[in-house]
Design a protein around this motif. Structure first.
Motif, PDB file in Angstrom:
ATOM      1  N   HIS A 247     105.764 -14.907 -18.795  1.00 23.21           N
ATOM      2  CA  HIS A 247     104.823 -14.253 -17.887  1.00 23.21           C
ATOM      3  C   HIS A 247     105.036 -14.819 -16.478  1.00 23.21           C
ATOM      4  O   HIS A 247     105.157 -16.039 -16.328  1.00 23.21           O
ATOM      5  CB  HIS A 247     103.387 -14.513 -18.356  1.00 23.21           C
ATOM      6  N   CYS A 284      97.177  -4.848 -13.847  1.00 22.03           N
ATOM      7  CA  CYS A 284      97.327  -6.270 -14.149  1.00 22.03           C
ATOM      8  C   CYS A 284      96.605  -7.071 -13.071  1.00 22.03           C
ATOM      9  O   CYS A 284      96.855  -6.894 -11.875  1.00 22.03           O
ATOM     10  CB  CYS A 284      98.803  -6.638 -14.172  1.00 22.03           C
ATOM     11  N   CYS A 290     101.944 -11.149  -7.732  1.00 23.33           N
ATOM     12  CA  CYS A 290     103.107 -11.250  -8.607  1.00 23.33           C
ATOM     13  C   CYS A 290     104.380 -10.817  -7.888  1.00 23.33           C
ATOM     14  O   CYS A 290     104.436  -9.733  -7.305  1.00 23.33           O
ATOM     15  CB  CYS A 290     102.892 -10.380  -9.843  1.00 23.33           C
ATOM     16  N   CYS A 297     102.079  -1.793 -12.687  1.00 21.58           N
ATOM     17  CA  CYS A 297     101.205  -2.970 -12.736  1.00 21.58           C
ATOM     18  C   CYS A 297      99.887  -2.723 -12.015  1.00 21.58           C
ATOM     19  O   CYS A 297      98.894  -3.377 -12.283  1.00 21.58           O
ATOM     20  CB  CYS A 297     101.896  -4.162 -12.102  1.00 21.58           C
ATOM     21  N   CYS A 315     102.281  -8.989 -20.043  1.00 21.22           N
ATOM     22  CA  CYS A 315     103.003  -8.546 -18.849  1.00 21.22           C
ATOM     23  C   CYS A 315     103.839  -7.333 -19.230  1.00 21.22           C
ATOM     24  O   CYS A 315     104.488  -7.316 -20.277  1.00 21.22           O
ATOM     25  CB  CYS A 315     103.906  -9.672 -18.331  1.00 21.22           C
ATOM     26  N   TRP A 318     107.656  -8.560 -19.602  1.00 15.57           N
ATOM     27  CA  TRP A 318     107.896  -9.882 -20.177  1.00 15.57           C
ATOM     28  C   TRP A 318     109.355 -10.112 -20.535  1.00 15.57           C
ATOM     29  O   TRP A 318     109.869 -11.208 -20.400  1.00 15.57           O
ATOM     30  CB  TRP A 318     106.995 -10.143 -21.386  1.00 15.57           C
ATOM     31  N   THR A 321     111.093 -11.062 -17.430  1.00 15.25           N
ATOM     32  CA  THR A 321     110.699 -12.409 -17.028  1.00 15.25           C
ATOM     33  C   THR A 321     111.427 -13.458 -17.862  1.00 15.25           C
ATOM     34  O   THR A 321     111.928 -14.449 -17.339  1.00 15.25           O
ATOM     35  CB  THR A 321     109.174 -12.589 -17.202  1.00 15.25           C
TER      36      THR A 321
END
Ligand code: ATP
Ligand code: SF4
Ligand code: MG
Lengths: 325, 324
Positions: A247, A284, A290, A297, A315, A318, A321
């Motif tokens: 994340h 999010c 972010c 998002c 997320c 993810w 990430t």
């Protein structure tokens, strides 16, 4: 599973509006396991803990939905008195500031002993003997002489040991420690943490450790739950998360730890501020801060996705990430 | 929410260097003596109350007011210790006479011995003061503590009721109440004072309980399974009681002067009760010719009220630094 928190929501009804402090927390702790809860100030770590303990101030607080399963029993369905019997005996809490968590007008012996007189119906004399025994166990020197002293006569570390003694007195199966070492002098922090970890192993208790200190987490925790704006954004076994966060928020947290091999370089800090809980951004909650945020998002709340058998991340990206390292 | 404590150089700087700090065990480096024993044996078992008591014993204001009050208490219990006279015995032929051997304060308008009446008047004043204060303190702290502890609708109702009582002017209220509830004893007067006085203590107790309730140790006690009554009695009340004691001690003097005022106005105590207020009232018409008849009871009243207010001040000074 010893404790399982499912989709817990807590809100505070204040004059300015409804502050959504906890917005769907999921975490679990097994016997003998240590769960570290991480997150910035105001992310809802303590409120979640208070809800689990059943010591939330209601009002203004309100548990709007969710389940707190303790030994397969939903605590939120229990009556006040049944709930109270669990506190102290089955689960206990250690607070950040031991000086203010101890009653200034009662001697430490009376405060430790009270647990035995109240919950076990012991006589005062036996309770005092128990108090001395416990003070010995948390390694307070000269326990016998000091049992009649008042909290302000002890040093910070000693007071925190007394809090630990009280929390462990009735050998509960779950301990929640809310930043137990934050208020202590650095040299003492490690000693207190070691003691806590040792007693936890001995009694095979579940431990929820709320902390800001990522160094401590690496040493003692089995699992990590990262909170942001009242949500768990990532859960993972401790070693995997250090190697590869799933994340962006966790990644930011890890990058902001000072490291020896980066001496001299400017310390990384996540830009921006935590959201106002009265107005959590749509989509999010982390999107304004972010570095990986995309359009989706800002509109869709990312679900808590299963990254592996033991890992979850909230997320949309993810995978990216994880791969980005 | 508890904030992280500020960095404290006094603690952090105990050792010479980092390595030293780690080598010295915490018990000895922070607590002084070997084995973690307290540095000073006299420090043992010091608490808020023993600290306060020590402060009080050193305070001349407390000693002086305490001695006066002790004396007042003794003579109100046993007036015959310092007078053999009868406060009701009247000899009209001696009315308004000044000081004479055996009768140091002279005679009142009805020929009664002023000294004896002043001495017996102490009993009335002390009884009213002590009983009214106890009543107010018990009723007020009970209701106030409940309001502070449980909050909610109980708190709102109580706050409104005490607002109403606060709006009533004391003397006017006394005139009305005591012309309805009459009697020659001290009880209607005491009853009136409790009725009007409890909201003052209730407010203090409520505020104090709310402050104490926010302390982490109350939440900690709850987290360890303490029941409501145990939290209230063991953890909240002992920490919340100090301001109530201070205010009640000071209020005691006020109740004594209120009794005198009401008796002066003719609605408090009535003859044949012995009260400084009654005597001041009866003698005030003769102020020019025979001022002694007013001055002695008035002086006794002033001294008594002053002594209790001084005591209250001393108690506040002793308890306040820890209250903040
Ligand atoms: N009694 C309360 N009344 C109103 N709001 C509250 C109350 N208790 C907590 N909150 C709010 O809930 C939010 C979450 O608080 P919480 O104490 O759980 O944060 P935290 O993650 O423990 O932070 P910290 O690291 O500072 O301890 C905060 O924004 C706080 O303002
Ligand atoms: S969902 Fe989007 S905004 Fe939220 S953490 Fe993931 S990438 Fe960032
Ligand atoms: Mg917190």
């Amino acid at each position: 599973m010893l404790l399982e928190v499912r989709d817990l929501h807590v809100e505070f009804h204040t004059r300015d509006g409804v502050a959504k402090a906890v917005n769907g927390v999921n975490y679990s702790v097994a016997e003998g396991e240590t769960l570290a809860v991480l997150g910035e100030s105001g992310s809802g770590k303590s409120v979640t803990a208070q809800a689990v303990m059943g010591i939330l101030d209601m009002p203004p607080g309100k548990i709007s939905s969710g389940e707190i399963l303790f030994k397969d029993q939903d605590l939120l369905k229990l009556k006040g008195e049944e709930r109270r019997k669990i506190r102290g005996q089955e689960m206990a809490m250690i607070f950040q500031d031991a000086l203010s968590s101890l009653n200034p007008v009662l001697s430490v012996g009376e405060q430790i002993g009270e647990l035995f007189t109240v919950h076990r119906g012991m006589s005062r004399k036996d309770a005092k003997a128990k108090a001395v025994e416990l003070m010995d166990r948390v390694r307070i020197p000269a326990a016998k002489e000091r049992v009649g002293q008042y909290p302000h006569q002890f040093s910070g570390g000693m007071r925190q040991r007394i809090m630990i003694a009280m929390a462990l007195a009735l050998e509960p199966s779950l301990i929640i420690a809310d930043e137990p070492t934050t208020a202590l002098d650095v040299t003492v922090q490690a000693q207190v943490m070691d003691l806590l970890a040792e007693l936890q192993r001995e009694l095979n208790m579940g431990l929820i450790l709320i902390t800001h200190d990522l160094g401590v987490v690496a040493d003692v925790a089995d699992k990590i739950a990262v909170m942001y704006a009242g949500r768990i954004v990532e859960t993972s076994p401790v070693h995997e998360i250090y190697k590869a966060p799933a994340h962006p928020y966790t990644k930011g947290l890890l990058q902001s730890i000072p490291r020896l091999d980066q001496k001299g370089q400017e310390l990384y800090a996540i830009k921006g501020l935590p959201p106002n809980l009265l107005r959590i951004p749509p989509g999010c909650a982390f999107n304004p801060r972010c570095p990986m945020a995309q359009d989706v998002c800002r509109t869709d709340v990312p679900p808590l996705a299963q990254v592996s058998e033991t890992r979850q991340s909230a997320c949309h990206f993810w995978k990216e990430t994880l791969d980005a390292r | 929410m508890p904030e992280p404590q500020p960095y404290d150089p006094a603690i952090a700087g105990t050792g010479a260097g980092g390595a030293m700090d780690l080598a010295i065990s915490e018990g000895s480096s922070l607590d002084g003596g070997p084995g973690g024993l307290p540095k000073d044996p006299s420090e043992k078992a010091r608490s808020l109350w023993s600290d306060a008591l020590r402060d009080l014993r050193r305070n001349p204001v407390f000693i002086i007011s305490g001695l006066i009050i002790l004396f007042l208490l003794i003579i109100s219990l046993w007036p015959s210790l310092i007078t053999s006279g009868n406060p009701l015995k009247a000899d009209l032929s001696k009315a308004q006479q000044g000081s004479s051997p055996g009768h140091p304060f002279g005679y009142d308008p009805q020929g009664r011995d002023v000294y004896t009446r002043v001495v017996y008047g102490t009993r009335t004043s002390v009884t009213v003061g002590v009983c009214a204060t106890l009543g107010v303190a018990i009723v007020g702290s009970f209701l106030g503590a409940l309001a502070g502890f449980f909050g909610g609708w109980w708190d709102s109702i109580l706050s409104r009721i005490s607002d109403i009582f606060f709006g009533i002017p004391v003397v006017l209220g006394g005139l009305v109440f005591l012309s309805v509830v009459t009697g020659s004893t001290v009880w209607p007067v005491i009853g009136f004072m409790i009725l009007l006085g409890w909201p003052q203590i209730a407010r203090i107790a409520r505020g104090s309980v709310i402050t104490v309730k926010q302390n982490d140790f109350v939440q900690a006690a709850r987290a360890l399974g303490a029941s409501n009554s145990r939290m209230m009695l063991r953890h909240v009340a002992p920490n919340a009681v100090a301001p109530v004691i201070v205010v009640a001690t000071i209020a005691l003097g006020t109740y004594i002067s209120l009794e005198a005022t009401l008796s002066y106005l003719g609605v408090g105590l009535k003859e044949p009760a012995v009260s400084w207020g009654i005597d001041i009232s009866a003698a005030s018409n003769y102020m020019r010719n025979a001022p002694h008849m007013v001055l002695y009871p008035a002086g006794a009243l002033a001294l008594t009220v002053l002594a209790f207010i001084m005591l209250g001040d001393a108690v506040r000074d002793a308890l306040d630094p820890k209250l903040r």
